[in-house]
Design an enzyme around this catalytic site. Sequence first.
Site, mmCIF file in Angstrom:
data_model
loop_
_atom_site.group_PDB
_atom_site.id
_atom_site.type_symbol
_atom_site.label_atom_id
_atom_site.label_comp_id
_atom_site.label_asym_id
_atom_site.label_seq_id
_atom_site.Cartn_x
_atom_site.Cartn_y
_atom_site.Cartn_z
ATOM 1 N N GLU A 34 -14.753 -28.796 -160.981
ATOM 2 C CA GLU A 34 -15.614 -29.898 -160.538
ATOM 3 C C GLU A 34 -14.923 -31.206 -160.934
ATOM 4 O O GLU A 34 -14.551 -31.371 -162.103
ATOM 5 C CB GLU A 34 -16.986 -29.810 -161.200
ATOM 6 C CG GLU A 34 -17.945 -30.886 -160.715
ATOM 7 C CD GLU A 34 -19.323 -30.785 -161.356
ATOM 8 O OE1 GLU A 34 -20.159 -31.672 -161.088
ATOM 9 O OE2 GLU A 34 -19.556 -29.834 -162.130
ATOM 10 N N ARG A 260 -14.089 -17.381 -172.034
ATOM 11 C CA ARG A 260 -13.503 -18.715 -171.977
ATOM 12 C C ARG A 260 -12.649 -18.970 -173.216
ATOM 13 O O ARG A 260 -12.790 -18.275 -174.229
ATOM 14 C CB ARG A 260 -14.596 -19.783 -171.856
ATOM 15 C CG ARG A 260 -15.538 -19.857 -173.034
ATOM 16 C CD ARG A 260 -16.578 -20.952 -172.813
ATOM 17 N NE ARG A 260 -15.954 -22.273 -172.737
ATOM 18 C CZ ARG A 260 -16.555 -23.338 -172.242
ATOM 19 N NH1 ARG A 260 -17.792 -23.246 -171.766
ATOM 20 N NH2 ARG A 260 -15.937 -24.490 -172.229
ATOM 21 N N LYS A 270 -17.172 -31.472 -171.197
ATOM 22 C CA LYS A 270 -16.782 -32.683 -170.475
ATOM 23 C C LYS A 270 -17.703 -33.852 -170.827
ATOM 24 O O LYS A 270 -17.260 -34.996 -170.916
ATOM 25 C CB LYS A 270 -16.806 -32.438 -168.969
ATOM 26 C CG LYS A 270 -15.616 -31.667 -168.433
ATOM 27 C CD LYS A 270 -15.700 -31.614 -166.911
ATOM 28 C CE LYS A 270 -14.575 -30.800 -166.315
ATOM 29 N NZ LYS A 270 -14.691 -30.703 -164.849
#
Length: 559
Positions: A34, A260, A270
Site C-alpha cells: 500500500e 512476518r 507505518k
Amino acid sequence: MNENEKPLNFIEKIIEEDLASGKVSSVQTRFPPEPNGYLHIGHAKSIVLNFGLAEKYNGQCNLRFDDTNPEKEEIEYVDSIKQDVEWLGYKWNGDVHFTSDYFDQLYDWAVTLIKEGKAYVCDLNQEEMREYRGNLKEAGKDSPYRDRSVEENLDLLMRMRDGEFEDGKRSLRVKIDMAHPNMQMRDPVIYRIKNMEHHQTGDKWHIYPSYDYAHGQGDAIEGVTHSVCTLEFVEHRPLYEWFIENLPVPSEPHQYEFSRLNVNYSVTSKRKLKQLVDENIVKGWDDPRMPTISGMRRRGFTAKSIRDFVESTGVTKVDGVVDVSQLEFSVREDLNNVAPRAMCVMNPLKVTLWNVPEDMTEYLTAPLHPQNEEMGTRTLIFDREIFIDKADFQEEGNKKYKRLVIGKRVRLRNAYVIEADEAIKDGNGEIIEVKARIIEDTLGKNPEDGIKPKGVIHWVSALQNVDCEVRIYDRLFNDIAPDAGGKDFMEALNPSSLEVLTGCKGEISLMNPKADVPYQFEREGYFFLDSDSVIDAHEENEKLIFNKTIGLRDTWESK
C-alpha cells in the site's frame, strides 16, 4: 540433496507439488504494498520471498500497488517503493500495476453481487456497525437494511459512486453470515464513500473498495498462482476464497501465509514510523536510524546484506522476533568483502615529527583491500606534520594501552614506526600537539634496535587531507521491544542515537568519494557518503558527510 542446497521451505514445497501435479503450469507471484509510507525491513522479507520464488521457478512477479485508500496514499510513496524494489535487485514483470487499474471491473462485479442478492447498501454508521457485529462470544445481528431490494441497492450504489452522499453515510456490504465464528465473514464492507481525489484516477470515484474485496480479485485478474502474505491475514483467507467462489473471476489464486519479519530494538508500524517523521524525531523516512529500506540504504547497508539477512531468517508459519545483531552480522560480512579501505581521524591531534625535514613529502602506497589485490592500491601522503586521533595518545599508559605514549612507540598504519617525546599543552592544560620522531628504516620493517612498537594507529597528513563531517548512528530505541504490550514507543527513544562530528580529517584518497561505495575507515568502522554531501568542482563549496554504517564489531552488549 546436495550439501550446499538449502532445504525447501513450506511454500516452495507447495509450489513444487503444484507444478508436478499440473495444478499450475507456471508460477506467478506479486508484491502488493500500500503506498501509504516507505517500505521497512519487514517488507524486505516479502519482496525477497515473492520475487525470489518467481525467480527460482522461472516465473513472474508483479509489482502491484494496493491503492484503495487515497486518504493516506501519495505518489512520493509509489516512487520510493519502486526505487526500493529495484535497489534490492529485483525487476517486476511488465508494467507496474495498481489496484485502481481494476476499479471499473471491481465496480461491475459489485453490481453482479447485488443482482445475485449477495450484496446490499447499508446505512449503519461505523459505531452502529460495531454494535450489530457482535463479538467472539456473541453472534451479530442482521442490519435493518440487509433486505433492501435489488433495484434500491443498485440505485443507491450508483448514487454513491456519483458523489451524492457524504463520507461514511452509506457502505456496500456482502451478505454472508452475521453469526459466522470468523468475524471477517460477518457481512464485511466492500465499498466506502470517500469524496476525495485519487493519485491515479483523479476525481472519477467517490467510493473506494476495501482491501479484502480488491486484493483477491486483483490476484485473479493478474493470474497470480500463489498469493503470499503474512500471518495476520490467516483469518481473512475464508473471505478471500468466498469472493473467488462468488465472482466470475478469470482465474483462481490461492493464499498462503508466512510469519512476518520482526526485529528487536525497532518498530515497523507505518503509522508509528510516520509519527517519528511528522514530529521531527528523525529527518525523514530515509533517516539512517529508521528501519526503512531507504534509511538502511542511506546509512550504507548493502542490498546483498539485506537479502542475506532475510534469507537467514527462514520462511515459517511461526511468528517471532529476530535479534537486530543478526542483521548487523550480515551487513558486516558483506561490507568486509566489498568496502575499500581508507583512514579518517575523527578527533584530530597534531603530531610533529621533528626529525623529518620541513619540506619533505613522501608518497606511500597502501592496498584498497588487504585480502583483495584486484581492488588495487591507493596513495597516502606522508608529511612532517600528521594528525592522529586524540584517543590514541596519552602521556602515560598501562600495559593494556596499545597506543602512543611518551617514550613509547607505535606503528603508523601503512607507514613508519614513531616514538613520542613531548606533549605540548595550551593554557588550560589541554594537549594540543605531540612532538615525536620517526624511527628510521621502519617502512614495512621492525626497528633494527629490536624495540618493537606497542600497537598500530591510523593517521592522515596534517597538510594535505580532506575535511569532512561524520555522523555516528546508534540504535533509535533503547528498549528491546519499544512498542510491545501497549508501551509508548516514544518513551524508548535513544537520546544518543546520533552524534555529529565536524572537523574530521580523511586521507587524500577520499577527496572524490563515490556516492554508492561503502568505505572501511580503518580501526573505526564502515562508512557511507551521505546524500546531504555537496561535491563541487569549486573547493569552497564542497561538503563531505559520511554516515557510520556500523562498527567493526558488535559493541552494543558491552554498553
